[in-house]
Design a protein around this motif. Structure first.
Motif: not given
Length: 255
Positions: A191-209
């Motif tokens: 769950g941690f990987a799914v939620i934080y992967a977009p943030r690490i990759l800088g992708n703000s078009s995917i939740p939660p960002q």
């Protein structure tokens, strides 16, 4: 109906989940309060007299401060972490500890157990997110509490809609990760990987960002949370994840 209520009470009275809820409310509230302390007096203050004489526009600083509470990255990082733990406790811990063997031997179907567990998870999750926000907003601006509905009316509807979308997404991810993983630790890590992967990759078009950024735009001209992007990630994706979770709990053994 009576036996389902008994199972529901059992889930809601779980001491570990209650402690986690208390810690979540306390820590999130402290983080929100700390953010308000950085707001200048003129920016985040308005008296009841000012509002009555000049209208809600006099309190734009208060409105901005309260809206900012819902889009704090630190708070959502903490709440995401705690919701993943809560999901692992709800759907995985009883299996890891052996309690599930007793639960699943009772006269409940897998559908009933899943429904009750999911309902308790939703209640705990939304309480963990909403209680600190309401408490901090009311205690900080207690002198103008009666005016807060008017002050927050331009943005609160859109902001709470996005909050619901975000919490549903986080809960859906935590639910599926917990049921698909062989133990609670792995469930949390997935769950941690799914939620934080977009943030690490800088992708703000995917939740939660996606939702966190959108909350700060709530109430602005031409903004609406009812677009295909927000509805897709906030309603459709959680429904799909919940459906997959339901399939897993029907097909998998209790271990």
């Amino acid at each position: 109906m009576g036996k389902l209520y008994t199972l529901f009470r059992w889930e809601m009275n779980d001491l570990i989940k209650a402690i986690l809820l208390f810690l979540g409310v306390l820590l999130a509230g402290m983080s929100m309060k700390q953010s308000l302390m950085h707001v200048g007096g003129a920016m985040g203050f308005a008296s009841g007299t000012d509002i009555m004489l000049f209208g809600a526009s006099r309190s734009s600083g208060v409105s901005t401060s309260i809206q900012g509470l819902l889009s704090l990255d630190d708070v959502w990082t903490l709440l995401s972490f705690l919701l993943l733990l809560l999901g692992a406790l709800t759907f995985r811990y009883d299996r890891d500890s052996g309690v599930a063997r007793s639960v699943y031997s009772l006269p409940y179907s897998n559908d009933e157990i899943f429904g009750v567990k999911l309902l308790s998870f939703l209640i705990y999750g939304f309480l963990m997110v909403l209680l600190p926000f309401v408490y901090v907003a009311l205690t900080t601006y207690a002198s103008i509490a009666g005016h807060l509905p008017e002050i927050t009316s331009p943005f609160i509807g859109d902001a709470l809609t996005l909050l619901v979308f975000l919490v549903l997404y986080l809960i859906a991810v935590a639910t599926l990760a917990s049921l698909a993983s062989p133990n609670a630790f792995l469930a949390f890590m997935v769950g941690f990987a799914v939620i934080y992967a977009p943030r690490i990759l800088g992708n703000s078009s995917i939740p939660p960002q996606l939702f966190i950024d959108a909350i700060s735009r709530s109430g602005s001209t031409n903004f609406t949370p009812f677009t295909a992007q927000y509805l897709g990630w906030g309603i459709l994706v959680p429904l799909v994840l919940f459906a997959l979770s339901w399939v897993l709990i029907r097909r998998r053994d209790v271990v």
